[in-house]
Design an enzyme around this catalytic site. Structure first.
Site: not given
Ligand code: ZN
Length: 151
Positions: A28, A92, A94, A105
């Site tokens: 990630e 970010h 996924h 999150d």
């Molecule tokens: Zn996340």
């Protein structure tokens, strides 16, 4: 607050940059979102940091938080833009097609909301999936899914 009162624009170049970092394999990734106020309740997210520049607390795969670096970028962009571009939130990746925020999150972005000096009354979150990008806005009470206008 009523999220539908807000207009959020994202230039196509920013969408392209985010999509170029989508997670096909591997760790990630993440960074920060910067932007400007265009008018009352009208914002444009017009800059994303390079990867691995997280303000939030978690460690994501090989990407560790570097708040100092992130703060340097925020300061630099603020100066370069004549004090018009500021920190708006986090992005970010996924490893899923159409991402939704995890409970971590939501907790992380609330953490940013409560601990950071923020200019507007909430924090944006972009989650880059393999096919689509989730856009959210945390107003300190809850996370709202938002529809951005691509410009
Ligand atoms: Zn996340």
């Amino acid at each position: 607050m009523n999220i539908t009162d807000y207009t959020i624009e994202v230039p196509i170049e920013v969408i392209d940059t985010l999509q170029s970092m989508r997670q096909i394999s591997g760790n990630e990734n993440g960074g920060i979102l910067l932007g400007s106020e265009i008018g009352e309740k009208h914002y444009r997210i017009n800059r994303v940091s390079e990867p691995c520049m997280l303000i939030e607390r978690s460690t994501r795969g090989g990407c560790t938080r570097d708040a100092n670096k992130a703060n340097e970028i925020i300061k630099r962009e603020f100066e370069l833009s004549n004090h018009t571009r500021f920190y708006l939130g986090e992005w970010h990746t996924h490893p899923e097609n159409n991402p939704t925020p995890s409970s971590v999150d939501i907790a992380s972005i609330y953490d940013v909301f409560s601990k950071s000096k923020i200019v507007i009354d909430g924090v944006f979150l972009a989650i880059v999936g393999r096919k689509s990008i989730f856009w959210g806005f945390h107003d300190g009470t809850q996370m709202h899914k938002i529809e951005v206008i691509v410009v």
